[in-house]
Design an enzyme around this catalytic site. Structure first.
Site, PDB file in Angstrom:
ATOM      1  N   LYS A 176       0.835  -1.202   0.000  1.00 28.79           N
ATOM      2  CA  LYS A 176       0.000   0.000   0.000  1.00 28.79           C
ATOM      3  C   LYS A 176       0.872   1.256   0.000  1.00 28.79           C
ATOM      4  CE  LYS A 176      -3.452   2.570   2.504  1.00 28.79           C
ATOM      5  NZ  LYS A 176      -4.401   2.686   3.602  1.00 28.79           N
ATOM      6  N   GLU A 182      10.706  -4.913   3.895  1.00 30.29           N
ATOM      7  CA  GLU A 182      10.689  -6.342   3.557  1.00 30.29           C
ATOM      8  C   GLU A 182      10.307  -6.543   2.093  1.00 30.29           C
ATOM      9  OE1 GLU A 182       9.335  -4.936   6.209  1.00 30.29           O
ATOM     10  OE2 GLU A 182       9.439  -6.237   7.975  1.00 30.29           O
ATOM     11  N   GLY A 235      -4.701  -1.653   4.959  1.00 37.20           N
ATOM     12  CA  GLY A 235      -3.931  -2.831   4.562  1.00 37.20           C
ATOM     13  C   GLY A 235      -4.636  -4.142   4.863  1.00 37.20           C
ATOM     14  N   ARG A 236      -5.132  -4.290   6.101  1.00 35.10           N
ATOM     15  CA  ARG A 236      -5.752  -5.572   6.482  1.00 35.10           C
ATOM     16  C   ARG A 236      -7.175  -5.700   5.957  1.00 35.10           C
ATOM     17  NH1 ARG A 236      -4.433  -2.205  10.302  1.00 35.10           N
ATOM     18  NH2 ARG A 236      -5.968  -1.271  11.713  1.00 35.10           N
ATOM     19  N   GLU A 321      -4.498  -6.259  14.984  1.00 34.16           N
ATOM     20  CA  GLU A 321      -3.985  -4.959  14.518  1.00 34.16           C
ATOM     21  C   GLU A 321      -5.094  -3.907  14.567  1.00 34.16           C
ATOM     22  OE1 GLU A 321      -0.478  -4.559  11.641  1.00 34.16           O
ATOM     23  OE2 GLU A 321      -2.138  -3.993  10.364  1.00 34.16           O
ATOM     24  N   HIS A 352      -5.244 -32.914  18.859  1.00 35.76           N
ATOM     25  CA  HIS A 352      -4.151 -33.774  19.337  1.00 35.76           C
ATOM     26  C   HIS A 352      -2.978 -32.944  19.824  1.00 35.76           C
ATOM     27  CE1 HIS A 352      -6.302 -37.232  17.711  1.00 35.76           C
ATOM     28  NE2 HIS A 352      -6.647 -36.405  16.748  1.00 35.76           N
ATOM     29  N   LYS A 462       9.795  -0.446  13.851  1.00 33.79           N
ATOM     30  CA  LYS A 462      10.349  -0.147  12.512  1.00 33.79           C
ATOM     31  C   LYS A 462      11.354   0.992  12.610  1.00 33.79           C
ATOM     32  CE  LYS A 462       6.052  -1.081   9.936  1.00 33.79           C
ATOM     33  NZ  LYS A 462       5.032  -0.487   9.078  1.00 33.79           N
TER      34      LYS A 462
HETATM   35  O1  F6P Z   1       3.541  -3.024   9.704  1.00 35.28           O
HETATM   36  C1  F6P Z   1       2.160  -3.119   9.615  1.00 35.28           C
HETATM   37  C2  F6P Z   1       1.652  -2.799   8.247  1.00 35.28           C
HETATM   38  O2  F6P Z   1       1.616  -1.443   8.064  1.00 35.28           O
HETATM   39  C3  F6P Z   1       0.276  -3.431   8.028  1.00 35.28           C
HETATM   40  O3  F6P Z   1      -0.737  -2.668   8.547  1.00 35.28           O
HETATM   41  C4  F6P Z   1       0.263  -3.591   6.550  1.00 35.28           C
HETATM   42  O4  F6P Z   1      -0.736  -4.472   6.129  1.00 35.28           O
HETATM   43  C5  F6P Z   1       1.664  -4.082   6.299  1.00 35.28           C
HETATM   44  O5  F6P Z   1       2.465  -3.369   7.227  1.00 35.28           O
HETATM   45  C6  F6P Z   1       2.182  -3.899   4.909  1.00 35.28           C
HETATM   46  O6  F6P Z   1       2.185  -2.548   4.533  1.00 35.28           O
HETATM   47  P1  F6P Z   1       2.315  -2.132   3.016  1.00 35.28           P
HETATM   48  O7  F6P Z   1       1.159  -2.710   2.282  1.00 35.28           O
HETATM   49  O8  F6P Z   1       2.304  -0.637   3.006  1.00 35.28           O
HETATM   50  O9  F6P Z   1       3.614  -2.684   2.487  1.00 35.28           O
END
Ligand code: F6P
Length: 489
Positions: A176, A182, A235-236, A321, A352, A462
């Site tokens: 987003k 990452e 995002g979620r 979140e 189990h 972060k």
């Molecule tokens: O670190 C949390 C977060 O901001 C989430 O809310 C989000 O879904 C995820 O990182 C990924 O963010 P982006 O889509 O901006 O890479």
């Protein structure tokens, strides 16, 4: 833990209408709260509490696209992605979907090369939804093989590289913000992998999905391959937007449309149905009862269906979140607990492993069973029969318990569970199920008076990682500094 004076099992004899009151058929699913401590009085007091908290008004503001995400000054418009939001927002979402559909057609037509593998790189909300949906619905789809890579740990990408052929791989960069370290690092390594394999134009194999198109352009993605979505889609809550591209590719556009339609049906149910028959409202009333009155700090979700094995991690992000907060909308400290810890697993494996504690342990965790009547395979029907029998037996055993003179073999019972029983697992039903969870999360937030749409809690870590990259151990606490030195960073 406050003990409830009336055991759940006894509530059936007190109220002959219990099943009728606490079971609701909606969107191809049966929602059953009859094995919880909910009863008409509790439901009425929960509804009164929600009315006091302004549910009607808050829901209207959500659906009309007002800036309900007050800390970030914007709306939360995942509902518009399903065509149920404000008219302008619905149109904007439909335009983005049209671009997305054209992209699916272009890939299918081979305009981006002979694509057989999709490497979807994203994290959190930019990965969990597509991962869940492809795993749940795409097992026999056969369009493309999809690998979703989220972790910055190179082992995750290395595993995907073993599954994909660089000459036939399409990279989807899903972010987003387009700033997530990452995702940027993983995408960079995918480009390198393609270059090393001699792919002629690796950047020509990249599609970016983002609410920050300029950042994608700056990164090197061609404008024609950037699929935007609105900043107002969290995002979620974003799997309905172009973030769902691997789903549309793997399952086909029609299936993606059915997913949106199922969610839209649940939106209308949530918007228009009186609270006593509203599945999101009832679920939230039970949620808050177990947290506030029974002191439960966790809630467990067990998918009795291998296809839904990624539902618990998806719900962890959605619920924790969104509602793992400590201040109200106007900045006051919360007086009591907010979201419990969401956890869970897949049935029957969980029986189990962790069910010992749920049957006889000293903490209480409300449980949710999610099962599907129609099997997802053609094997001997004994498999599915055994799966469902196990699921229903667990719910019954947790509730009724069984007394024994031997304390080690005594089951106290009165342990609550909700069952959500799907007729079948198809895009429409899964869309409705996920939208149900979104609305339930929203109703919990209204009850608590918090903003479910921001996530500032994730920022500090972060920032500190960035500071370590920049300044090393300078200014760090001694414990962390020693770990960094030991790891040789
Ligand atoms: O670190 C949390 C977060 O901001 C989430 O809310 C989000 O879904 C995820 O990182 C990924 O963010 P982006 O889509 O901006 O890479």
């Amino acid at each position: 833990m406050t003990l409830n004076p009336l055991p759940i099992a006894s509530l059936f004899t007190h109220d002959p209408d219990r099943l009728a009151t606490l079971r609701i058929d909606q969107s191809g699913m049966l929602f059953d709260w009859s094995k919880t401590h909910l009863d008409p009085a509790r439901i009425a007091s929960g509804i009164a509490q929600l009315n006091k908290a302004g549910l009607t008004d808050a829901r209207a503001r959500l659906f009309s696209g007002e800036a309900v995400n007050v800390t970030e000054g914007r709306a939360a418009e995942h509902i518009a992605e399903r065509g149920e939001g404000a008219p302008d927002s619905n149109m904007r979402a439909a335009r983005c979907h049209a671009r997305m559909q054209a992209m699916v057609e272009a890939v299918d037509a081979g305009l981006l090369g002979d694509i057989r593998h999709i490497l979807h790189v994203g994290i959190g909300g930019s990965a969990l939804g597509p991962q869940l949906l492809v795993d749940a619905l795409g097992r026999d789809a056969g369009h493309y093989e999809v690998a979703v890579v989220s972790n910055v740990d190179g082992s995750a990408l290395a595993e995907a590289f073993r599954r994909c052929d660089p000459h036939h791989t399409l990279l989807i960069m899903a972010s987003k913000t387009f700033t997530t370290i990452e995702t940027l690092l993983n995408a960079h390594s995918v480009i390198e992998w393609m270059e090393e394999a001699g792919v002629e134009d690796p950047y020509g194999r990249v599609i970016a999905v983002t609410a920050a198109p300029q950042a994608a352009l700056d990164w090197g993605v061609d404008e024609s391959r950037i699929l935007p979505f609105s900043e107002t889609v969290g995002g979620r809550y974003s799997l309905w937007s172009a973030i769902g591209l691997p789903v549309a590719l793997a399952l086909g556009w029609e299936a993606f449309g059915a997913l949106l339609d199922g969610a839209a049906e649940m939106d209308r149910h949530f918007r228009d149905t009186p609270s006593t028959r509203n599945v999101a409202v009832l679920a939230a009333i039970a949620d808050r009862f177990y947290v506030e009155d029974m002191g439960c700090q966790t809630r467990a979700v067990f998918a009795y269906d291998e296809r839904l094995r990624l539902l618990p991690p998806y719900l962890q992000q959605l619920e924790m979140e969104s509602n793992g907060k400590r201040v109200t909308l106007d900045g006051q400290s919360l007086a009591g607990p907010s979201a419990p810890i969401t956890w869970g697993g897949v049935g029957t494996d969980c029986q189990h492993a962790v069910f010992q504690l749920l049957h006889q342990g000293m903490i209480l965790s409300p449980i949710e069973f999610v099962a599907v009547i129609e099997p997802g395979h053609d094997l001997d029907e004994a498999h599915h029969r055994q799966l469902l029998v196990n699921c229903f037996a667990q719910g019954s055993a947790l509730m009724t318990g069984r007394a024994s003179n031997d304390p080690a073999r005594d089951y106290p019972g009165d342990r609550p569970s909700v069952t959500i029983l799907l007729d079948r697992l198809d895009p429409r039903t899964l869309g409705a199920l996920i939208a149900f969870y979104e609305h339930r999360t929203f109703v919990n937030a209204v009850w608590l008076g918090i903003n479910p749409f921001d996530q500032f809690g994730v920022e500090l870590g972060k920032q500190m990682a960035k500071a370590i990259e920049r300044d090393g151990t300078a200014g760090l606490d001694p414990s962390t500094a020693a770990l960094i030195e030991r790891a040789g960073l």
